[in-house]
Write a protein that holds these residues in place. Structure first.
Motif, PDB file in Angstrom:
ATOM      1  N   UNK A 196      38.452 -12.019  33.428  1.00  0.00           N
ATOM      2  CA  UNK A 196      39.619 -11.823  34.416  1.00  0.00           C
ATOM      3  C   UNK A 196      38.793 -11.926  36.274  1.00  0.00           C
ATOM      4  N   UNK A 197      37.751 -11.737  36.777  1.00  0.00           N
ATOM      5  CA  UNK A 197      37.429 -12.565  38.043  1.00  0.00           C
ATOM      6  C   UNK A 197      37.439 -14.256  37.702  1.00  0.00           C
ATOM      7  N   UNK A 198      37.192 -14.717  36.893  1.00  0.00           N
ATOM      8  CA  UNK A 198      37.860 -16.553  36.410  1.00  0.00           C
ATOM      9  C   UNK A 198      38.516 -16.997  36.625  1.00  0.00           C
ATOM     10  N   UNK A 199      39.843 -15.364  36.517  1.00  0.00           N
ATOM     11  CA  UNK A 199      41.085 -15.653  36.651  1.00  0.00           C
ATOM     12  C   UNK A 199      41.740 -15.375  37.778  1.00  0.00           C
ATOM     13  N   UNK A 200      41.283 -14.582  39.225  1.00  0.00           N
ATOM     14  CA  UNK A 200      41.303 -14.481  40.258  1.00  0.00           C
ATOM     15  C   UNK A 200      41.361 -13.341  40.608  1.00  0.00           C
ATOM     16  N   UNK A 201      40.679 -12.105  39.485  1.00  0.00           N
ATOM     17  CA  UNK A 201      41.027 -10.754  39.585  1.00  0.00           C
ATOM     18  C   UNK A 201      40.254 -10.188  40.474  1.00  0.00           C
ATOM     19  N   UNK A 262      41.946 -19.944  26.263  1.00  0.00           N
ATOM     20  CA  UNK A 262      41.448 -20.122  27.720  1.00  0.00           C
ATOM     21  C   UNK A 262      40.175 -19.929  28.139  1.00  0.00           C
ATOM     22  N   UNK A 263      39.318 -19.184  26.906  1.00  0.00           N
ATOM     23  CA  UNK A 263      37.614 -19.333  27.401  1.00  0.00           C
ATOM     24  C   UNK A 263      37.071 -20.369  26.457  1.00  0.00           C
ATOM     25  N   UNK A 264      37.616 -21.223  25.444  1.00  0.00           N
ATOM     26  CA  UNK A 264      37.283 -22.707  25.253  1.00  0.00           C
ATOM     27  C   UNK A 264      37.814 -23.327  26.271  1.00  0.00           C
ATOM     28  N   UNK A 265      39.428 -23.451  26.700  1.00  0.00           N
ATOM     29  CA  UNK A 265      38.929 -24.491  27.845  1.00  0.00           C
ATOM     30  C   UNK A 265      38.544 -24.503  28.763  1.00  0.00           C
ATOM     31  N   UNK A 266      38.132 -23.043  29.626  1.00  0.00           N
ATOM     32  CA  UNK A 266      37.605 -23.249  30.809  1.00  0.00           C
ATOM     33  C   UNK A 266      36.230 -22.773  30.627  1.00  0.00           C
ATOM     34  N   UNK A 267      35.498 -23.236  29.233  1.00  0.00           N
ATOM     35  CA  UNK A 267      33.948 -22.604  28.576  1.00  0.00           C
ATOM     36  C   UNK A 267      33.608 -21.015  29.763  1.00  0.00           C
TER      37      UNK A 267
END
Length: 304
Positions: A196-201, A262-267
């Protein structure tokens, strides 16, 4: 006037709250006799409580209509668009950039709301006045509404917890006990915060009603469709069989797929989500998923 889009249990419950507060309410559904144009004609608030897979279609229909310029959109949908991976709020804001958009989310099992049991929720918007207005419209002595300036965090809290709710259902279905479930939910919250924080929250938002609060409610109630999916998977039923007999939509199934991608793409490390995705895909059994989680390399609880 309040226009509620979606006549399911959640939309009807929210419409009844506004009605009890003295507001005029139109409730629209695809199968109803009320046209969409008439439902939103004089709306001050357009509240969407439709399943995420139907949001884009309804947005397209609304874009062909003349809407009140002051109308506020409220999204009460928990999920991610399967094509764009956007949140519902993002879809509404992109389609109607000149309108205020508010997210409504919290530990709100619709059947309990329908019974008039006490509950609390959060309305979030980058436009404070819009959040304040929705708070006034929806607040009652049985439904306490808080405001929050982080709509993305509030929306993601209500969406991501559905993944952990499926896992919690698996945990209970396997009769693993209270210790295991407490560990699962706590580590699940860690995954929610991480992505969530990685997403911008904002991190703090996930420890409020729309994050931790909704997580606790959904992971501990047989009323939750997502919990039921996990519980029945643990009992040996296949996903197709479960969905055939499930009333409504378990948004956590699609959300698990999107999060895994998304977790795979962003590691981003999300072990619970990864194992749950494999389980939902039929690549492993619930017991195999448990064993692989328990046998992961030992590590510190927090990475500083």
């Amino acid at each position: 006037m309040i226009a509620v889009l979606g006549a399911g249990a959640w939309g009807t419950s929210l419409g009844n709250i506004a009605l009890a507060n003295g507001h005029n309410v139109n409730i629209w559904s695809r199968r109803g006799s009320l046209s969409l144009a008439h439902a939103v004609k004089d709306a001050d608030i357009i509240l969407s409580a439709i399943a995420v897979k139907g949001v884009s279609e309804v947005i397209s229909q609304l874009q062909g209509l003349t809407l009140p310029s002051h109308a506020i959109f409220v999204s009460a949908t928990k999920g991610l668009d399967p094509q764009t991976h956007c949140t519902p709020c993002q879809l509404w804001q992109e389609a109607f950039p000149s309108h205020a958009v508010v997210v409504l989310s919290g530990p709100n099992l619709s059947q309990e709301i329908k019974q008039g049991l006490p509950a609390a929720t959060v309305v979030a918007s980058t436009i404070a006045s819009a959040g304040d207005m929705v708070q006034l419209v929806m607040s009652s002595n049985r439904f306490r509404v808080y405001t929050n300036p982080d709509p993305l965090g509030v929306e993601l809290g209500g969406t991501l917890k559905n993944v952990i709710a499926i896992a919690a259902g698996v945990c209970d279905g396997l009769q693993l006990g209270t210790n295991a479930k407490a560990a699962l939910v706590t580590r699940g919250l860690t995954e929610m915060v991480r992505i969530g924080v990685h997403w911008g929250a904002q991190k703090e938002t996930f420890y409020g009603l729309s994050g931790l609060g909704d997580l606790l409610a959904t992971c501990n109630s047989p009323l939750s469709r997502n919990y039921q999916v996990g519980y029945q998977l643990a009992g040996g039923k296949n996903l197709a069989e479960i969905l055939t007999n499930l009333p409504g939509t378990a948004e956590g199934i699609n959300t698990t797929k999107v999060l895994w991608q998304r977790s795979q793409q962003k590691n981003i490390s999300m072990p619970i989500t990864e194992k749950l995705y494999c389980l939902l895909q039929g690549r492993m059994t619930a017991k195999q998923a448990l064993e692989e989680l328990m046998l992961r390399d030992i590590k510190p609880e927090y990475q500083y």
